[in-house]
Design a protein around this motif. Sequence first.
Motif, PDB file in Angstrom:
ATOM      1  N   ILE A  57       0.835  -1.203   0.000  1.00 16.52           N
ATOM      2  CA  ILE A  57       0.000   0.000   0.000  1.00 16.52           C
ATOM      3  C   ILE A  57       0.868   1.250   0.000  1.00 16.52           C
ATOM      4  N   VAL A  58       1.858   1.275   0.888  1.00 17.19           N
ATOM      5  CA  VAL A  58       2.742   2.435   0.969  1.00 17.19           C
ATOM      6  C   VAL A  58       3.542   2.578  -0.331  1.00 17.19           C
ATOM      7  N   GLY A  59       4.022   1.445  -0.853  1.00 13.52           N
ATOM      8  CA  GLY A  59       4.799   1.488  -2.084  1.00 13.52           C
ATOM      9  C   GLY A  59       4.014   2.046  -3.254  1.00 13.52           C
ATOM     10  N   PHE A  60       2.726   1.700  -3.344  1.00 12.13           N
ATOM     11  CA  PHE A  60       1.872   2.248  -4.407  1.00 12.13           C
ATOM     12  C   PHE A  60       1.785   3.768  -4.295  1.00 12.13           C
ATOM     13  N   GLU A  61       1.589   4.255  -3.086  1.00 12.89           N
ATOM     14  CA  GLU A  61       1.471   5.695  -2.891  1.00 12.89           C
ATOM     15  C   GLU A  61       2.792   6.404  -3.205  1.00 12.89           C
ATOM     16  N   VAL A  62       3.904   5.787  -2.781  1.00 13.07           N
ATOM     17  CA  VAL A  62       5.215   6.383  -3.036  1.00 13.07           C
ATOM     18  C   VAL A  62       5.504   6.423  -4.532  1.00 13.07           C
ATOM     19  N   GLU A  63       5.230   5.321  -5.230  1.00 14.46           N
ATOM     20  CA  GLU A  63       5.579   5.264  -6.647  1.00 14.46           C
ATOM     21  C   GLU A  63       4.778   6.255  -7.473  1.00 14.46           C
ATOM     22  N   GLN A  64       3.481   6.358  -7.232  1.00 12.51           N
ATOM     23  CA  GLN A  64       2.704   7.299  -8.032  1.00 12.51           C
ATOM     24  C   GLN A  64       3.101   8.743  -7.710  1.00 12.51           C
ATOM     25  N   VAL A 161      16.828   1.895 -18.250  1.00 11.54           N
ATOM     26  CA  VAL A 161      15.620   2.504 -17.691  1.00 11.54           C
ATOM     27  C   VAL A 161      15.373   1.868 -16.318  1.00 11.54           C
ATOM     28  N   LEU A 162      15.199   2.700 -15.312  1.00 18.83           N
ATOM     29  CA  LEU A 162      14.934   2.231 -13.958  1.00 18.83           C
ATOM     30  C   LEU A 162      13.431   2.150 -13.728  1.00 18.83           C
ATOM     31  N   ILE A 163      12.983   1.100 -13.088  1.00 21.80           N
ATOM     32  CA  ILE A 163      11.561   0.933 -12.812  1.00 21.80           C
ATOM     33  C   ILE A 163      11.363   0.595 -11.329  1.00 21.80           C
ATOM     34  N   ASP A 164      10.113   0.610 -10.907  1.00 20.13           N
ATOM     35  CA  ASP A 164       9.695   0.231  -9.555  1.00 20.13           C
ATOM     36  C   ASP A 164      10.275   1.165  -8.491  1.00 20.13           C
ATOM     37  N   PHE A 165       9.558   2.248  -8.232  1.00 21.35           N
ATOM     38  CA  PHE A 165       9.999   3.268  -7.280  1.00 21.35           C
ATOM     39  C   PHE A 165       9.231   3.197  -5.959  1.00 21.35           C
ATOM     40  N   GLY A 166       8.704   2.014  -5.641  1.00 20.47           N
ATOM     41  CA  GLY A 166       7.897   1.873  -4.437  1.00 20.47           C
ATOM     42  C   GLY A 166       8.660   2.053  -3.141  1.00 20.47           C
ATOM     43  N   ASP A 175       9.003  11.121   3.262  1.00 22.95           N
ATOM     44  CA  ASP A 175       9.483   9.747   3.118  1.00 22.95           C
ATOM     45  C   ASP A 175       8.486   8.819   3.810  1.00 22.95           C
ATOM     46  N   LEU A 176       7.489   8.382   3.057  1.00 26.15           N
ATOM     47  CA  LEU A 176       6.414   7.583   3.639  1.00 26.15           C
ATOM     48  C   LEU A 176       6.904   6.239   4.157  1.00 26.15           C
ATOM     49  N   VAL A 177       7.906   5.659   3.479  1.00 23.53           N
ATOM     50  CA  VAL A 177       8.424   4.364   3.920  1.00 23.53           C
ATOM     51  C   VAL A 177       9.047   4.488   5.302  1.00 23.53           C
ATOM     52  N   ALA A 178       9.869   5.526   5.511  1.00 19.32           N
ATOM     53  CA  ALA A 178      10.505   5.724   6.817  1.00 19.32           C
ATOM     54  C   ALA A 178       9.481   6.041   7.898  1.00 19.32           C
TER      55      ALA A 178
END
Length: 480
Positions: A57-64, A161-166, A175-178
Motif C-alpha cells: 500500500i505504501v509502495g503504491f502511494e510512493v511510486e505514483q 531505464v529504472l523501474i519500480d519506485f515503491g 518519506d512515507l516508507v521511513a
Amino acid sequence: MYPRNLEAGQVIDGFMLVEALAPGGMANFWRVRRLGDDLPMIMKIPLLRRGEDPLTIVGFEVEQMILARLTGPHVPKFVAAGDFERPYIVMEFIAGRPVRTFLEKTPLPAGEVAEIGAKIAFALHDLHRQHVIHLDLKPSNVILRDNGKPELGEGKLGEAVLIDFGLSRHAQLPDLVAEEFDDPVGTGPYIAPEQVRRDRGDPRSDIFALGVVLYFLATGERPFGEPQRAAEWRRRLWRDPYPPRHRNENVPPWLQEIILRCLAVDPAERYATAAQLAFDLQHPDQVPLTARATRRERDGPVTVAMRWLAARRQGPLPRRSVAGLLARAPIIMAAIDLAPEGESLRGALLIAVRRLLETEPGARLACVNAMRISRITLDSGVDAQGRNLHLQRLIALKHWARTLPAAADRITYHVIEATDPADALVDYARNNRIDHVVMGARGASPLRRLLGSVSAKVVAEAPCTVTVVRTRESVSKVAT
C-alpha cells in the motif's frame, strides 16, 4: 478492483486492457491502450487485497507520487494513476531487455559487465540529479531499451531505464516508507549497510547496490548470498565479501577495483557519484589500482573486529542532501591546447583549474586534448623523430597537470582523435556526464572569425557549464 477479475477488452478510466503480462511480487501488469494515444503503455495494478503486506500500500502511494515527477530517458513516462478505491499506475511500456536476463549467462566478459554497469550508472546519476534515490536497485528493476538503431547491430545495448519506485526516496517529498516502518526495508542481497541502519538519504546506497549487480554479472554469484532477515543484513556493517577474483579468476584487476570500491562498508569510501563510477567503467585503462585490485581473500579478523566495534558505537546518522553530495563531487574536464604557440594560454588554464580544484576537493578531473586528423589524407601517427604522437600528447598532459592539487587517482588523461575538435569535445562532455568544462581561447584571426572558434562552439553546444580562459595577449588581439 481485484486483478483476478480483470480480462482483455475491459476498460478502466479510458484505458483498454490488451494483454496480461507476467505478474510481479507486489503487482500485476497489463498492456493497455487509450484512444488517440500512440504511446505504448503498461498498467501496474498493486495487490491491495485484505491481508496483503502493508508495504504494498505504501509502495503504491510512493511510486505514483515520485514517478509523476520524474522525466528523461532513464525512467518510464508517467501517464495516469488511480486512487485506493481503484488503484493503478499507467506508464510508458519499455521495450527492451531486463538486466536479470543476463544472469542466466554469468559470468559475463569484463567488457560486457562494464558496458551494462556504465549504462545503469548513468541512469542512476540522472535519477539522483532529480533528487531521487532508488533504494531498491536490482537486475529485475533495470531494463535496457531496444536501441532502435539497426545500424548499431543487435548486440548493442540501449539506455538503461529504472523501474519500480515503491521503496524510493524523494528528497523534496515526505518519506512515507521511513514514516510507516521501523525496520530497514529493501531487497536482502542488494541493500546497503547504511540502509540497514535506516539511513535512506544517501545516493551512494544505489552505488552499493550497483556494485552487487556488477559482482553478480562478473562472477555468477551474489557477494552476500541471499539473506532474508534484517539480522542477517547487519553482517555487512562489518563483514566484507570475498573479492570477485576469488570466485572468478578471469575478472581483471581494474574491474575488481571498481566493484570492491562500490561495496565499501563506509559510503565515503565508495564513488562519490554514479557519474564518477560510470567514468571508470568507460575508461578501464585509467582506473587507479590499489591493493584490493588483485586480492583473493576477505579482510582479516582484526579489521572485521574493528568494524564490528564501530558499528556498535555508531551514533545518530548525519542528515545529507542529495543535491549537496552531487555538487561536492563534480567531473571537471580541462580541454588543453598542446600547440607550441599555446604555452601562455596553458599557463592561464592551469591557474584556473587549480583554483577550481581548491574549491572542489571532491572533484574528478579529466585532462583532454583533441588531436585534429585529416578527413582525406592518411595521417602519420609519428613525429619527425619517429615518436608516437598519441603517446607524446599523453605525456604532455601529465606534465601539464603535475602541480595540480589533486590526488593521482582523481586525474585521468585522454587524447581524442577527431576531424572536428569542437564536436569531439562536446561529445566527450556529453558521453561522460561532465559537469564543468574549462578551456582556453586563442586570440582572434580572420580565419577563426570566418570558421568559428572551437571554444565558441563548445560554449554553444556543451550540456554543462563552460569556463573559457583567455590571456591578456589573446584579449588584446581580439580588441585590435
